[in-house]
Write an enzyme that holds these catalytic residues in place. Sequence first.
Site, PDB file in Angstrom:
ATOM      1  N   ASP A 273       0.793  -1.237   0.000  1.00 57.67           N
ATOM      2  CA  ASP A 273       0.000   0.000   0.000  1.00 57.67           C
ATOM      3  C   ASP A 273       0.824   1.285   0.000  1.00 57.67           C
ATOM      4  O   ASP A 273       0.288   2.379  -0.206  1.00 57.67           O
ATOM      5  CB  ASP A 273      -0.982   0.012   1.186  1.00 57.67           C
ATOM      6  CG  ASP A 273      -0.309  -0.195   2.548  1.00 57.67           C
ATOM      7  OD1 ASP A 273       0.846   0.226   2.721  1.00 57.67           O
ATOM      8  OD2 ASP A 273      -0.957  -0.766   3.450  1.00 57.67           O
TER       9      ASP A 273
ATOM     10  N   HIS B 156       6.716  -7.475  -1.239  1.00 53.50           N
ATOM     11  CA  HIS B 156       5.653  -7.889  -2.165  1.00 53.50           C
ATOM     12  C   HIS B 156       5.320  -6.819  -3.204  1.00 53.50           C
ATOM     13  O   HIS B 156       4.272  -6.887  -3.840  1.00 53.50           O
ATOM     14  CB  HIS B 156       4.403  -8.301  -1.376  1.00 53.50           C
ATOM     15  CG  HIS B 156       4.617  -9.560  -0.567  1.00 53.50           C
ATOM     16  ND1 HIS B 156       3.775  -9.981   0.434  1.00 53.50           N
ATOM     17  CD2 HIS B 156       5.610 -10.496  -0.622  1.00 53.50           C
ATOM     18  CE1 HIS B 156       4.222 -11.117   0.955  1.00 53.50           C
ATOM     19  NE2 HIS B 156       5.345 -11.440   0.346  1.00 53.50           N
TER      20      HIS B 156
HETATM   21  P1  OAD Z   1      -3.066 -11.277   6.939  1.00 55.84           P
HETATM   22  O1  OAD Z   1      -4.409 -10.788   6.530  1.00 55.84           O
HETATM   23  O2  OAD Z   1      -2.746 -12.693   6.684  1.00 55.84           O
HETATM   24  O3  OAD Z   1      -2.856 -11.021   8.483  1.00 55.84           O
HETATM   25  C1  OAD Z   1      -3.150  -9.793   9.072  1.00 55.84           C
HETATM   26  C2  OAD Z   1      -2.812  -9.884  10.543  1.00 55.84           C
HETATM   27  O4  OAD Z   1      -3.000  -8.597  11.118  1.00 55.84           O
HETATM   28  C3  OAD Z   1      -3.693 -10.854  11.336  1.00 55.84           C
HETATM   29  O5  OAD Z   1      -2.837 -11.695  12.099  1.00 55.84           O
HETATM   30  C4  OAD Z   1      -4.525  -9.943  12.244  1.00 55.84           C
HETATM   31  O6  OAD Z   1      -4.777 -10.555  13.500  1.00 55.84           O
HETATM   32  C5  OAD Z   1      -3.624  -8.749  12.390  1.00 55.84           C
HETATM   33  N1  OAD Z   1      -4.282  -7.461  12.658  1.00 55.84           N
HETATM   34  C6  OAD Z   1      -5.479  -7.003  12.203  1.00 55.84           C
HETATM   35  N2  OAD Z   1      -5.692  -5.744  12.615  1.00 55.84           N
HETATM   36  C7  OAD Z   1      -4.612  -5.381  13.350  1.00 55.84           C
HETATM   37  C8  OAD Z   1      -4.225  -4.184  14.034  1.00 55.84           C
HETATM   38  N3  OAD Z   1      -4.998  -3.104  14.044  1.00 55.84           N
HETATM   39  N4  OAD Z   1      -3.027  -4.172  14.663  1.00 55.84           N
HETATM   40  C9  OAD Z   1      -2.222  -5.282  14.674  1.00 55.84           C
HETATM   41  N5  OAD Z   1      -2.534  -6.429  14.042  1.00 55.84           N
HETATM   42  C10 OAD Z   1      -3.708  -6.486  13.397  1.00 55.84           C
HETATM   43  O7  OAD Z   1      -1.998 -10.300   6.266  1.00 55.84           O
HETATM   44  P2  OAD Z   1      -0.436 -10.547   6.025  1.00 55.84           P
HETATM   45  O8  OAD Z   1       0.135 -11.375   7.110  1.00 55.84           O
HETATM   46  O9  OAD Z   1       0.167  -9.247   5.742  1.00 55.84           O
HETATM   47  O10 OAD Z   1       0.638 -11.318  -0.182  1.00 55.84           O
HETATM   48  O11 OAD Z   1      -0.474 -11.398   4.696  1.00 55.84           O
HETATM   49  C11 OAD Z   1       0.728 -11.769   4.092  1.00 55.84           C
HETATM   50  C12 OAD Z   1       0.574 -11.775   2.601  1.00 55.84           C
HETATM   51  O12 OAD Z   1      -0.536 -12.585   2.221  1.00 55.84           O
HETATM   52  C13 OAD Z   1       0.255 -10.417   1.996  1.00 55.84           C
HETATM   53  O13 OAD Z   1       1.397  -9.631   1.789  1.00 55.84           O
HETATM   54  C14 OAD Z   1      -0.371 -10.802   0.686  1.00 55.84           C
HETATM   55  C15 OAD Z   1      -1.277 -11.915   1.167  1.00 55.84           C
HETATM   56  O14 OAD Z   1      -1.640 -12.835   0.199  1.00 55.84           O
HETATM   57  C16 OAD Z   1       0.789 -10.804  -1.416  1.00 55.84           C
HETATM   58  O15 OAD Z   1       0.096  -9.908  -1.835  1.00 55.84           O
HETATM   59  C17 OAD Z   1       1.887 -11.436  -2.207  1.00 55.84           C
END
Ligand code: OAD
Length: 264
Positions: free
Chosen positions: A108, A123
Amino acid sequence: MPLQEKMQKVRGWIQSAQRVVALTGAGISAESGVPTFRDAQTGLWARYKPEDLATEAAFRHDPQRVWDWYAWRRELVANVSPNAAHHALAEFGRQHPGRLTLVTQNVDGLHQQAGSEDVLALHGNIRQDRWLRPCPRERFSERDCEPATATEGRPPKCDVCGNQLRPAVVWFGEALPEISLFRADEAAGNCDLMLVIGTSGLVYPAAGLADVARRAGARVVIINTGPTELDDLADCGIRCKAAECLPELLLGETRMGVTAEEGV
Ligand code: OAD
């Protein structure tokens, strides 16, 4: 251990660490209004299938659909702002030159918008485009297709060879940008503290950086509103919204959400 005690402990670790790596995921942008991927109900992958939208095969099969979906996400990120968590990391980076390596899985651009420099965006960047394939003329003329002369469309195309523009993000099955991954791996192996912020820890190789840090003897701290796949290797887990606890952890700024409720 009560949240406020954990906060103090981790604040001490941050203050004494020589080299800190922050690995961020979609959760850090949640409070800016950017949907995460795997949160039930609100996550993008709860509503869409990644194989229909985030693979090269999907783009080749239905470029317009994929382009339009990314156009929608681009508009979304163009209309949001960095939150207190992005700003806290940027400010920490300014206050401590050379101490923080910021590695993000997010596309983003909000870390960069908050002023963080040298962000390792594993990414890619949803705000940018790149060509789907190398230009066939490149072999002869050392020129790539010219974005400036791309014919408008969904997606825009090279008016000479028909090449298509695609978002400059990493799709499933694609390699991560080599230099950024190398630098992230190196930073993880050389840090004494890794903060894993707002990521489910499910997507590799990014998630593997926490293990690299752990094996190198660094402390690993997880900051997340819920459980993650990496909890078992963490020295400390802080269950909290990133925007509420990072200003205090990194800059010592007290925020009502954390300290007033939990500190007494
Ligand atoms: P996820 O959607 O898998 O995980 C988001 C995490 O953020 C979860 O563990 C939530 O509990 C946590 N969360 C939500 N709101 C929050 C807040 N306000 N403060 C702290 N934590 C919070 O997203 P990513 O782990 O980033 O890949 O996903 C990894 C990759 O999977 C992304 O980069 C994307 C996706 O497919 C690509 O686009 C290649």
